[in-house]
Design a protein around this motif. Structure first.
Motif, PDB file in Angstrom:
ATOM      1  N   GLU A   1      47.221  30.558  42.806  1.00  0.00           N
ATOM      2  CA  GLU A   1      47.278  31.762  41.976  1.00  0.00           C
ATOM      3  C   GLU A   1      46.277  31.726  40.835  1.00  0.00           C
ATOM      4  O   GLU A   1      46.370  32.516  39.899  1.00  0.00           O
ATOM      5  CB  GLU A   1      48.689  31.960  41.407  1.00  0.00           C
ATOM      6  CG  GLU A   1      49.683  32.523  42.394  1.00  0.00           C
ATOM      7  CD  GLU A   1      50.076  31.519  43.466  1.00  0.00           C
ATOM      8  OE1 GLU A   1      49.859  31.825  44.667  1.00  0.00           O
ATOM      9  OE2 GLU A   1      50.584  30.441  43.133  1.00  0.00           O
ATOM     10  N   VAL A   2      45.331  30.817  40.886  1.00  0.00           N
ATOM     11  CA  VAL A   2      44.318  30.734  39.831  1.00  0.00           C
ATOM     12  C   VAL A   2      42.947  30.923  40.456  1.00  0.00           C
ATOM     13  O   VAL A   2      42.275  29.971  40.847  1.00  0.00           O
ATOM     14  CB  VAL A   2      44.397  29.407  39.057  1.00  0.00           C
ATOM     15  CG1 VAL A   2      43.344  29.382  37.943  1.00  0.00           C
ATOM     16  CG2 VAL A   2      45.782  29.220  38.464  1.00  0.00           C
ATOM     17  N   GLN A   3      42.577  32.190  40.603  1.00  0.00           N
ATOM     18  CA  GLN A   3      41.239  32.560  41.035  1.00  0.00           C
ATOM     19  C   GLN A   3      40.659  33.465  39.945  1.00  0.00           C
ATOM     20  O   GLN A   3      41.274  34.464  39.572  1.00  0.00           O
ATOM     21  CB  GLN A   3      41.290  33.263  42.386  1.00  0.00           C
ATOM     22  CG  GLN A   3      41.901  32.372  43.468  1.00  0.00           C
ATOM     23  CD  GLN A   3      41.848  32.975  44.853  1.00  0.00           C
ATOM     24  OE1 GLN A   3      40.772  33.213  45.392  1.00  0.00           O
ATOM     25  NE2 GLN A   3      42.996  33.226  45.438  1.00  0.00           N
ATOM     26  N   VAL A   4      39.524  33.088  39.428  1.00  0.00           N
ATOM     27  CA  VAL A   4      38.897  33.749  38.280  1.00  0.00           C
ATOM     28  C   VAL A   4      37.647  34.469  38.771  1.00  0.00           C
ATOM     29  O   VAL A   4      36.803  33.877  39.452  1.00  0.00           O
ATOM     30  CB  VAL A   4      38.544  32.714  37.190  1.00  0.00           C
ATOM     31  CG1 VAL A   4      37.755  33.363  36.063  1.00  0.00           C
ATOM     32  CG2 VAL A   4      39.818  32.047  36.659  1.00  0.00           C
ATOM     33  N   PHE A   5      37.518  35.766  38.431  1.00  0.00           N
ATOM     34  CA  PHE A   5      36.375  36.548  38.884  1.00  0.00           C
ATOM     35  C   PHE A   5      36.251  37.794  38.025  1.00  0.00           C
ATOM     36  O   PHE A   5      37.166  38.141  37.266  1.00  0.00           O
ATOM     37  CB  PHE A   5      36.518  36.926  40.361  1.00  0.00           C
ATOM     38  CG  PHE A   5      37.780  37.672  40.703  1.00  0.00           C
ATOM     39  CD1 PHE A   5      37.784  39.058  40.822  1.00  0.00           C
ATOM     40  CD2 PHE A   5      38.973  36.992  40.918  1.00  0.00           C
ATOM     41  CE1 PHE A   5      38.945  39.742  41.147  1.00  0.00           C
ATOM     42  CE2 PHE A   5      40.144  37.676  41.249  1.00  0.00           C
ATOM     43  CZ  PHE A   5      40.129  39.051  41.354  1.00  0.00           C
ATOM     44  N   ALA A   6      35.125  38.481  38.161  1.00  0.00           N
ATOM     45  CA  ALA A   6      34.870  39.699  37.386  1.00  0.00           C
ATOM     46  C   ALA A   6      34.448  40.819  38.332  1.00  0.00           C
ATOM     47  O   ALA A   6      33.811  40.570  39.360  1.00  0.00           O
ATOM     48  CB  ALA A   6      33.771  39.472  36.351  1.00  0.00           C
ATOM     49  N   THR A   7      34.811  42.046  37.975  1.00  0.00           N
ATOM     50  CA  THR A   7      34.371  43.205  38.747  1.00  0.00           C
ATOM     51  C   THR A   7      34.042  44.362  37.810  1.00  0.00           C
ATOM     52  O   THR A   7      34.455  44.389  36.645  1.00  0.00           O
ATOM     53  CB  THR A   7      35.442  43.698  39.747  1.00  0.00           C
ATOM     54  OG1 THR A   7      36.508  44.351  39.049  1.00  0.00           O
ATOM     55  CG2 THR A   7      35.991  42.573  40.588  1.00  0.00           C
ATOM     56  N   LEU A   8      33.316  45.330  38.353  1.00  0.00           N
ATOM     57  CA  LEU A   8      33.131  46.637  37.729  1.00  0.00           C
ATOM     58  C   LEU A   8      34.051  47.586  38.485  1.00  0.00           C
ATOM     59  O   LEU A   8      33.740  48.003  39.593  1.00  0.00           O
ATOM     60  CB  LEU A   8      31.680  47.094  37.831  1.00  0.00           C
ATOM     61  CG  LEU A   8      31.381  48.514  37.323  1.00  0.00           C
ATOM     62  CD1 LEU A   8      31.702  48.646  35.837  1.00  0.00           C
ATOM     63  CD2 LEU A   8      29.931  48.888  37.601  1.00  0.00           C
ATOM     64  N   PRO A   9      35.218  47.928  37.939  1.00  0.00           N
ATOM     65  CA  PRO A   9      36.231  48.653  38.721  1.00  0.00           C
ATOM     66  C   PRO A   9      35.805  50.073  39.027  1.00  0.00           C
ATOM     67  O   PRO A   9      35.089  50.718  38.263  1.00  0.00           O
ATOM     68  CB  PRO A   9      37.462  48.614  37.813  1.00  0.00           C
ATOM     69  CG  PRO A   9      36.906  48.476  36.425  1.00  0.00           C
ATOM     70  CD  PRO A   9      35.669  47.637  36.566  1.00  0.00           C
TER      71      PRO A   9
END
Length: 939
Positions: free
Chosen positions: A698-706
């Motif tokens: 449950e620890v996945q780190v990421f970024a998006t432009l929603p």
């Protein structure tokens, strides 16, 4: 005491969006007149061909023709908006009258009213929403309506706007100037859509100019009490989306009295004593509370996490082979006061119980047995009957309960029925006649003989033929069903089974050869790699043709080798060509998770069981030992690269262009980092997962432009899966840099600029220092930086999990570490140099960062990505490289190589990619008598 005012009153959001409405249901009916606009026979191609029955931009003209047949009815009495009140609406085309009940809706931050859905068969859909605008003096305002399909908009009793067009990813914008009289004015909005698989059915309304009040009529409601309640609800948060112990933790204003319910559960009352409360999911769902965690008699699979109440097998999931379980439960929360009808919804995910980061023992037969016992107690379907037969060959039966879900989809030509047809082939061939209940074999045969197996065959339906995984499953199903009934006439085409088998064989062989040499467009999908594996193992086990079987075996070996190399401790943590939000938040929900459990003893047991069951019950296919070793024998540092290159074919993909991906993977025993390099930079996204760091399930780190404030799989892209516009990302070993060229119309805020998923509650330790946000899980570390740093969302179901940049959000640096390499977590954080977030001439984003070991990484929106000033991707001669196909410590395959040799932990595998054969270890596919005789003559 004053009487309630009979309404609630709300403000527009800062951009003028109306967020408070009364909505009716999404009424739906089958599309029964497709034959009026399309031909069911003949070539499917051409401007008016049936190939357009897909949910993409190409289908808009067809939708417009269907709308013209049954448009929205404008001459009808408008309903009065009243919360809880019943109303009627003349259906499109005027053929009947629908009934509904108004319910309150508070939109997400994007302001979208959302009736989106996944429809397995074509459906017409329409819906109505209403609200009330109030001004004290008559005023002129401009209303901006954004809608994905036809609409009619009334202000008061006047029809002020209508539209008949369709859009795809984002709604079309319509503006109309209206005069609002003093007092209240009713707004009624009717919308129309047609669904071919997922459908984006949304609308929003913005008031441009000076603010107005938004009024929701509500019997017994009081606007003054409700205003206080709304302030309270806007401060309520769930501490974690992921629920592993069966307990939901809510926080909020001290002492607030709340009522919480699930869609089908009872109302549960609670108080925020000390600003916090704990609720058992079982109680919310109307079930008994779970066994206490410390109960020594609580059943548990050896080596799993100690969660005592995850989701039972198959809970909340359709009984099909094809659909991912989201694991989500929606909690509706309100203040415990009848005068306060305002509500908020919080999504939490009750996760599967069984999860392993390391194998227990070294016997694959034990892991397979564990999987099969899980499946045997799961939802009805082909997988369950297969598992039960293996466990108890004499006691299992093939009955209607396990066949009905698949046959219903096949008979309806429902989307994903191709997956079900393959599952039925396993049941048909592997369970003897004597265990079938009377009439059931005949049912299966009749359904499969009447089925459609490719787009070029007769029939009007919305089954998906054009994604990479569906293509191959169709070819597999057609080959297997055709060879099973070679002399039968298939009623849909008039072809014999032998003709269908030849058709499927030709297409399937071409597909496999292309993927063996070039790789996948849906690279490392944690959903569709499993579906590809299902088709491949089905051919190995059930196909008659030796060439087909050997090709499938070699490609399956390669697919599973890449899964092993691009996963970490049972988490398929690679960047993905296609993915879904729940699987990015918890690997327990990945379709690849049960495959990993069955084959090498890590991963999770969830509801996506047919691919894993086909592998676990295989009598011919044997996993090469080197694949298992690559997955489980992690070195201190593993650096991998996977480059796929191929070409789309219009009659298969609806595109005609090259595709490619350049995947990087960094693995240690304590952390993983992966990304896809410069993938379709600056173009609209869909379901891509571009980069991510993994420290746990449950620890996945990421970024998006929603692209939207929803996680619905019918929104592609949405808030976390896919991107509105894809970034430019590059990785070097343990660090990734990513820059976003934000579109000019990008607003600020939760659904405007970029955001980061960083689930602090799942970590052992979290530190914020300057631009850096860092976390620790065990001996693994992760840190992500943005200009100005990151601030957590403070409320709702993403509190302290979603983080927003304080700066412009156009650049990120992420890195992973471990105690063995970096010392204590405090030392790791102290060693993080602040990145230089700047802009190129012209304002394009740029990030420059010095890593802990002194490497200087530099990435801009334009120009090369450099490491210590040297451009990545150039050879020593200063020209662009020819990238490898696969390169990691276990394997090195150059571009164009026709041989794959993998070696790890004393094991070895050799594949002939050109011939499509496994050379080492020896194939377990037995030659046919004719082939054996020929080989003897050669010797």
């Amino acid at each position: 005491m004053s009487l309630p005012t009979g309404r609630t009153v709300h403000a527009l959001d800062p951009t003028g969006l109306v967020r408070d409405w009364l909505v009716g249901p999404a009424w739906s009916a089958p599309v029964d007149d497709l034959d009026a606009v399309l031909d069911a026979t003949g070539s499917p191609w051409g401007t008016d061909g049936r190939w357009v029955l897909t949910n993409g931009p190409d289908v808009a003209p067809l939708k417009e023709r269907l709308y013209a047949l049954r448009p929205l009815v404008v001459e009808q009495a408008l309903p009065e908006p009243l919360e809880g009140g019943r109303f009627t609406w003349v259906a499109p085309g005027g053929e009947w009258v629908d009934e509904g009940r108004w319910r309150r809706a508070h939109t997400g931050t994007d302001g979208l009213l959302d009736w989106s859905a996944f429809c397995h068969t074509p459906e017409r859909r329409h819906a109505v929403a209403s609200t009330v605008l109030e001004v004290d003096q008559a005023e002129v305002r401009t209303l901006e309506l954004t809608c994905t399909g036809p609409f009619t908009l009334w202000v008061g009793d006047e029809l002020v706007a209508s539209g008949a067009g369709f859009s795809y990813m984002e709604g079309a914008v319509h503006r109309v100037e209206v005069r609002l009289p003093s007092g209240t004015t009713r707004i009624v909005l009717a919308t129309w859509q047609v669904a071919f698989r997922e459908v984006r059915h949304t609308a929003s309304l913005r008031v441009l100019g000076l603010p107005v009040r938004v009024v929701v009529p509500s019997p017994g409601g009081d606007e003054y009490a409700a205003a206080i309640a709304e302030q309270v609800l806007d401060a309520v948060a769930s501490s974690s989306w992921a629920v592993r112990d069966g307990v939901v933790e809510l926080t909020g204003p001290v002492g607030a009295a709340l009522v919480v319910r699930t869609p089908d559960g009872p109302e549960v009352r609670t108080r925020l004593h000390g600003g916090r409360t704990s609720l058992h999911v079982a109680e919310l769902q109307g079930r008994a509370r779970p066994v206490p965690a410390d109960d020594p008699d609580a059943p548990r699979t050896p080596g799993t996490t100690s969660d005592t109440e995850g989701a039972p097998a198959g809970e909340g999931r359709e009984a099909t082979a094809s659909m991912l379980s989201t694991g989500e439960t929606l909690l509706t929360v309100r203040v415990d006061d009848a005068r306060c009808p305002v509500e908020r919804q919080l999504a939490v995910a009750v996760l599967p119980r069984e999860r392993r980061a390391e194998p227990v023992g070294d016997d694959p037969a034990t892991w397979r047995r564990e999987l099969l016992e899980h499946v045997a107690g799961s939802h009805p379907g082909s997988a369950r009957v297969l598992a039960r037969h293996v466990i108890d060959p004499g006691g299992s039966r093939v009955g209607a309960a396990d066949l009905d879900p698949a046959l219903a989809m096949v008979d309806a030509r429902a989307d994903c029925a191709d997956f079900e047809a393959v599952g039925l082939m396993h049941v048909w061939h592997r369970l003897p006649d004597g265990v079938w209940e009377a009439g059931q074999r005949e049912r299966v045969k009749a359904s499969l003989l009447g089925f459609k197996y490719w787009i070029d065959q007769p029939g009007l339906d919305a089954m998906c033929y054009f994604t990479e995984n569906h293509q191959f499953v169709w070819h597999t199903a057609e080959l297997l069903v055709g060879q099973t009934f070679p002399d039968e006439v298939f009623t849909n085409t008039g072809w014999s089974g032998a003709e269908h088998a030849r058709h499927g064989r030709e297409l399937g062989i071409e597909w496999m050869r292309r993927k063996l040499l070039g790789g996948f467009s849906e690279f490392d999908s944690n959903a569709y790699l499993a579906i590809d594996s299902l088709a491949l193992v089905s051919l190995v086990e059930l196909a008659d043709d030796l060439e087909v079987r050997h090709l499938a075996e070699a490609l399956l070996d390669k697919v599973l080798l890449t899964l092993a190399a691009n996963s970490w401790r049972g988490v398929h943590g690679a960047a993905h060509g296609r993915s879904y939000t729940p699987t990015l938040r918890s690997s327990r929900l990945e379709e690849t998770a049960p495959i990993m459990w069955a084959l090498w003893g890590t991963g999770s047991l969830n509801a996506a069981v047919l691919p894993a069951t086909a592998l676990a019950t295989a009598s011919t296919y044997r996993l090469p030992a080197v694949v298992r070793a690559v997955a489980t024998a992690l070195p201190d540092h593993w650096e991998g690269r996977q480059v796929y290159r191929g070409g789309y074919r219009f009659h298969h993909d609806l595109l005609s262009r090259p595709y490619g991906s350049d995947l990087r993977v960094w693995r240690t025993p304590d952390a993983m980092l992966s990304s896809v390099q410069a993938y379709r930079v600056g173009l609209p996204g869909l379901q891509e997962h571009v980069w991510g760091a993994t420290l746990g399930a449950e620890v996945q780190v990421f970024a998006t432009l929603p692209a939207a404030d929803t996680n619905s799989p019918s929104a592609r892209p949405n808030a976390w899966a896919g991107q509105r516009v894809l970034p430019r990302s590059h990785q070097h070993r343990d660090a990734v840099l990513s820059v976003h060229g934000l579109p000019a119309d990008t607003p600020r805020g939760p659904v405007g600029g970029t955001h980061v998923w960083f689930p602090a509650a799942q970590m052992d330790e979290v530190v914020v220092r300057g631009p850096w946000l860092a976390g620790r899980v065990g001996d693994g570390y992760v840190a992500v930086a943005a200009e100005g740093g990151l601030m957590p969302t403070a409320r709702g179901d993403e509190a302290h999990q979603a983080w927003e940049p304080r700066g412009d959000g156009r650049g990120f640096v992420a890195t992973v570490g471990r105690a063995v390499d970096d010392g204590s977590f405090e030392d790791f954080v102290a060693g993080l140099v602040d990145p230089n977030f700047a802009a190129d001439v012209g304002g394009a984003p740029r990030v420059r960062w010095t890593a802990r070991d002194g490497r200087v990484l530099d990435l801009g929106w334009e120009g090369p990505f450099t490491v210590d000033g040297v451009p990545d991707g150039l050879t020593a001669d200063g020209v662009p490289e020819v990238p490898p196909h696969l390169r990691n410590p276990a394997v090195h395959v150059a571009a164009g190589d026709e041989r794959l040799e993998a070696s790890w932990a004393g094991h070895r595998m050799v594949l002939d990619l050109a011939a499509g054969r496994r050379l080492e270890p020896a194939s377990s596919i037995a030659p046919s008598p004719a082939t054996a005789e020929e080989a003897h003559r050669v010797r």
